[in-house]
Design an enzyme around this catalytic site. Structure first.
Site, PDB file in Angstrom:
ATOM      1  N   ASN A  73       1.217  -1.189  -0.451  1.00  0.00           N
ATOM      2  CA  ASN A  73      -0.134   0.024  -0.284  1.00  0.00           C
ATOM      3  C   ASN A  73       1.337   1.667  -0.013  1.00  0.00           C
ATOM      4  OD1 ASN A  73       0.699   0.048   3.092  1.00  0.00           O
ATOM      5  ND2 ASN A  73      -0.788  -1.334   3.444  1.00  0.00           N
ATOM      6  N   ILE A  74       0.087   2.572   0.058  1.00  0.00           N
ATOM      7  CA  ILE A  74       0.807   3.349  -0.274  1.00  0.00           C
ATOM      8  C   ILE A  74       2.037   4.701   0.446  1.00  0.00           C
ATOM      9  CG2 ILE A  74      -0.528   3.994  -2.436  1.00  0.00           C
ATOM     10  CD1 ILE A  74      -1.732   6.403  -0.006  1.00  0.00           C
TER      11      ILE A  74
END
Ligand code: C5P
Length: 217
Positions: free
Chosen positions: A30-31
């Site tokens: 994920n970011i």
């Protein structure tokens, strides 16, 4: 000099995303940048704490005086946390742990099949924060909640479900990946908005609030 509000305290922090392999070259992540967790590690160390930081794959420099353990997957993060949680006074779960991982990772790079779709079976990862909070003699646990809507309702529910005394909530639009953050703290006394600012400033405000909640030695 500012008083060392965490002198003599042992703090364990998770930060960054986890990476859940699909095959040797691909995975689910994920970011999360790790910036908020690293800022908290720095603030805790500045406040005099003995800090261990369990970091997922991030490109962040290790704060001075902080012991860092690098991991990839949620299962590795859990192992590192459980191996270090004993005698810890404070656990801060900042990591954006992947909720699911592929049931199996292929040994070799997966090849395209002719025109058909691909289904990857996912299994749930353990909730590290909830597990630490449920230990017989748990450290003071701080959770994070990144939401994209209904911040107050979701944050209060998450604090109750995971049984953590302090939960830091932020809207993902405000914080994830960037250098600034806008958070609200939730504890038994209610809701405490923190002025928006650089992640280092926000981390200092969180540490000050948290230090005020710790039982005296
Ligand atoms: O449930 P959710 O992922 O939104 O909860 C976020 C909080 O729980 C964060 O403090 C995060 O570090 C922690 N967490 C965890 N292990 C998981 C999922 C979340 O420690 N598998």
């Amino acid at each position: 000099f500012a008083p060392k509000r965490l002198a003599g305290r042992k703090v364990l922090i998770t930060a960054g995303p986890t990476f859940e392999p699909i095959d040797p070259v691909r995975g689910i992540t994920n970011i999360s940048s790790g910036k908020m967790g690293f800022a908290l590690a720095r603030s805790c160390a500045d406040a005099g704490a003995d800090v261990t930081l369990v970091a997922g794959p991030v490109a962040q420099p290790t704060p001075r005086g902080v012991r860092r353990i690098d991991v990839q997957t949620a299962l590795q993060m859990r192992e590192a946390v459980l191996a270090n949680v004993l005698a810890t006074d404070v656990f801060i779960g900042v990591a954006a742990v992947a909720d699911y991982r592929p049931a199996t990772a292929a040994d070799h790079k997966m090849k395209k099949t002719g025109g058909e779709g691909l289904t990857i079976e996912l299994v749930q990862n353990p909730d590290i924060l909830a597990e630490v909070a449920a230990l017989p003699n748990p450290p003071f646990c701080v959770g994070f909640a990144a939401e994209s809507q209904n911040l107050d309702t979701y944050a209060a529910a998450k604090r109750a479900k995971k049984r953590v005394p302090l939960l830091v909530a932020n809207l993902v639009q405000d914080g994830m990946g960037g250098d600034t953050n806008c958070v609200v703290l939730f504890d038994d006394a209610g809701r405490h908005p923190v002025p928006a600012g650089a992640k280092d400033e926000v981390a200092q405000a969180i540490v000050a609030h948290m230090a005020g909640m710790l039982r005296p030695d």
